[in-house]
Design a protein around this motif. Structure first.
Motif, PDB file in Angstrom:
ATOM      1  N   GLN A 173       0.860  -1.188   0.000  1.00 51.61           N
ATOM      2  CA  GLN A 173       0.000   0.000   0.000  1.00 51.61           C
ATOM      3  C   GLN A 173       0.894   1.234   0.000  1.00 51.61           C
ATOM      4  OE1 GLN A 173      -2.126  -0.546   3.612  1.00 51.61           O
ATOM      5  NE2 GLN A 173      -3.420  -2.171   2.796  1.00 51.61           N
ATOM      6  N   PRO A 174       0.595   2.193  -0.893  1.00 51.96           N
ATOM      7  CA  PRO A 174       1.425   3.404  -0.962  1.00 51.96           C
ATOM      8  C   PRO A 174       1.530   4.089   0.399  1.00 51.96           C
ATOM      9  CG  PRO A 174      -0.140   3.342  -2.777  1.00 51.96           C
ATOM     10  CD  PRO A 174      -0.481   2.197  -1.880  1.00 51.96           C
ATOM     11  N   ASN A 175       2.734   4.535   0.728  1.00 49.30           N
ATOM     12  CA  ASN A 175       3.010   5.300   1.949  1.00 49.30           C
ATOM     13  C   ASN A 175       2.759   4.549   3.251  1.00 49.30           C
ATOM     14  OD1 ASN A 175       3.788   7.701   0.517  1.00 49.30           O
ATOM     15  ND2 ASN A 175       1.616   8.004   0.053  1.00 49.30           N
ATOM     16  N   ILE A 199       5.668   2.475  -7.373  1.00 47.65           N
ATOM     17  CA  ILE A 199       6.058   3.623  -6.538  1.00 47.65           C
ATOM     18  C   ILE A 199       6.466   4.807  -7.425  1.00 47.65           C
ATOM     19  CG2 ILE A 199       7.815   4.457  -4.893  1.00 47.65           C
ATOM     20  CD1 ILE A 199       7.744   1.618  -3.642  1.00 47.65           C
ATOM     21  N   ASP A 202       3.522   6.608  -9.182  1.00 47.12           N
ATOM     22  CA  ASP A 202       2.532   7.291  -8.340  1.00 47.12           C
ATOM     23  C   ASP A 202       3.170   8.503  -7.666  1.00 47.12           C
ATOM     24  OD1 ASP A 202       0.724   8.117  -6.463  1.00 47.12           O
ATOM     25  OD2 ASP A 202       0.468   6.161  -5.497  1.00 47.12           O
ATOM     26  N   GLU A 204       2.020  10.532  -5.677  1.00 45.84           N
ATOM     27  CA  GLU A 204       1.616  10.704  -4.270  1.00 45.84           C
ATOM     28  C   GLU A 204       2.386   9.765  -3.344  1.00 45.84           C
ATOM     29  OE1 GLU A 204      -1.379  12.889  -3.547  1.00 45.84           O
ATOM     30  OE2 GLU A 204      -0.512  13.509  -5.470  1.00 45.84           O
ATOM     31  N   ASP A 205       3.038   8.749  -3.926  1.00 44.33           N
ATOM     32  CA  ASP A 205       3.714   7.750  -3.091  1.00 44.33           C
ATOM     33  C   ASP A 205       5.126   8.224  -2.774  1.00 44.33           C
ATOM     34  OD1 ASP A 205       4.717   5.535  -1.827  1.00 44.33           O
ATOM     35  OD2 ASP A 205       3.934   4.087  -3.281  1.00 44.33           O
ATOM     36  N   THR A 207       7.234   6.767  -0.558  1.00 43.16           N
ATOM     37  CA  THR A 207       8.011   5.717   0.105  1.00 43.16           C
ATOM     38  C   THR A 207       9.457   5.757  -0.388  1.00 43.16           C
ATOM     39  OG1 THR A 207       6.003   4.369   0.041  1.00 43.16           O
ATOM     40  CG2 THR A 207       8.059   3.231   0.565  1.00 43.16           C
TER      41      THR A 207
END
Length: 311
Positions: A173-175, A199, A202, A204-205, A207
């Protein structure tokens, strides 16, 4: 009596074959080939008790509707074969129309091969994005003595091979994790690629990722251009550990600062973990010996078991 035994023989001929150990890929698939066999055996017993062969009609060993399915093998055609190193190949398979395998991250699929009349099954992880349309790609290392390898080495464009799945996977799951530490040996790189792709695709991700790829020599690093692309992202670092290189001097300078010679041992593991920007969640993929060593070094470095996932 004669008629009776003829009927018995008919039913015996229809009885499902118990899988041999070589057919189980050992990756903990659900359903495993043994589960599929149990299900078919129960169906056969029911049909025999009722003396009704039509109850077996639903029994499909393989399907041609080109939808990947965990229970039955589906035919896919090889669209290209690319040799990456002396023993490693990238195979591309066609998906009809613009369909997609719709794999979740790091899921594997199971290949069926027949060699000298012996059926073998092995699990491989596609390296193409799970939503890639019209194709999927698999990275495969061929071993001199490997049964499956003998079969795979014969593949050429247009050949049809059978896969089932998908199985397993890492519920990414992102973040969710501040930093992912990926420890990959050889083709263990495969399940890491779709996660890296997801990753970097995206925005917004956020990580952080530290990928450590373990290979014998510089020439045997797979997918260099792709890995170089990933390493350009602000949140991704890639290190290489080359067990058979003695010096870094012959390497391109862009690789020298992020490459180590020798093995990924406990000391190097501690160095890498200390350099992580956040407390990492660790993904591990390699041979069973590699996976055990890594788990041991991580424990010694203070990483708990619930912060690791082994493919």
């Amino acid at each position: 009596l004669q008629a009776m035994s003829g009927n018995e023989q008919d039913w015996l001929a229809l009885r499902p074959q118990e899988p041999s150990p070589s057919q189980c890929c050992g990756s903990g698939c659900k359903p495993c080939i043994y589960d599929v066999y149990e299900k078919e055996l129960a169906r056969w017993e029911r049909a025999k008790a009722m003396q009704d062969k039509s109850l077996l009609m639903g029994k499909k060993e393989q399907s041609n509707n080109s939808e990947l399915n965990p229970d039955t093998f589906t035919a896919f055609s090889v669209s290209s074969v690319e040799q990456l190193t002396e023993d490693t190949y990238q195979y591309k398979f066609e998906l009809p129309g613009n369909s997609s395998l719709r794999l979740s991250l790091g899921q594997h699929i199971v290949l069926r091969g027949v060699v000298n009349g012996l059926e073998v099954q092995r699990a491989y992880t596609p390296i193409s994005p799970g939503n890639a349309e019209g194709y999927f790609e698999v990275l495969i290392k061929c071993y001199e003595a490997g049964l499956m390898s003998q079969y795979i080495k014969t593949w050429k464009r247009g050949d049809v091979v059978f896969w089932r799945g998908p199985f397993g996977g890492f519920p990414y799951q992102p973040n969710k994790h501040g930093e992912l530490l990926m420890l990959a040996s050889g083709t263990g790189l495969a399940p890491m690629i779709p996660i890296l792709q997801s990753i970097t695709d995206d925005e917004e991700d956020e990580t952080f990722v530290t990928l450590v790829g373990c290979f014998p020599t510089f020439d045997k690093i797979y997918l260099k251009p792709l890995l170089q692309d990933f390493a350009r992202y602000w949140n991704i670092r890639i290190f290489y550990v080359l067990s058979q290189e003695t010096s870094l001097e012959k390497l391109p300078w862009s690789y020298q600062e992020n490459t180590y010679t020798g093995h990924l041992n406990e000391d190097l593991m501690k160095t890498i973990i200390n350099s992580c920007r956040r407390k990492p969640f660790v993904l591990i993929c390699g041979s069973s010996a590699f996976n055990e060593d890594m788990s041991r070094y991580l424990k010694a470095s203070g990483i708990e078991e619930n912060s690791c996932f082994v493919f």
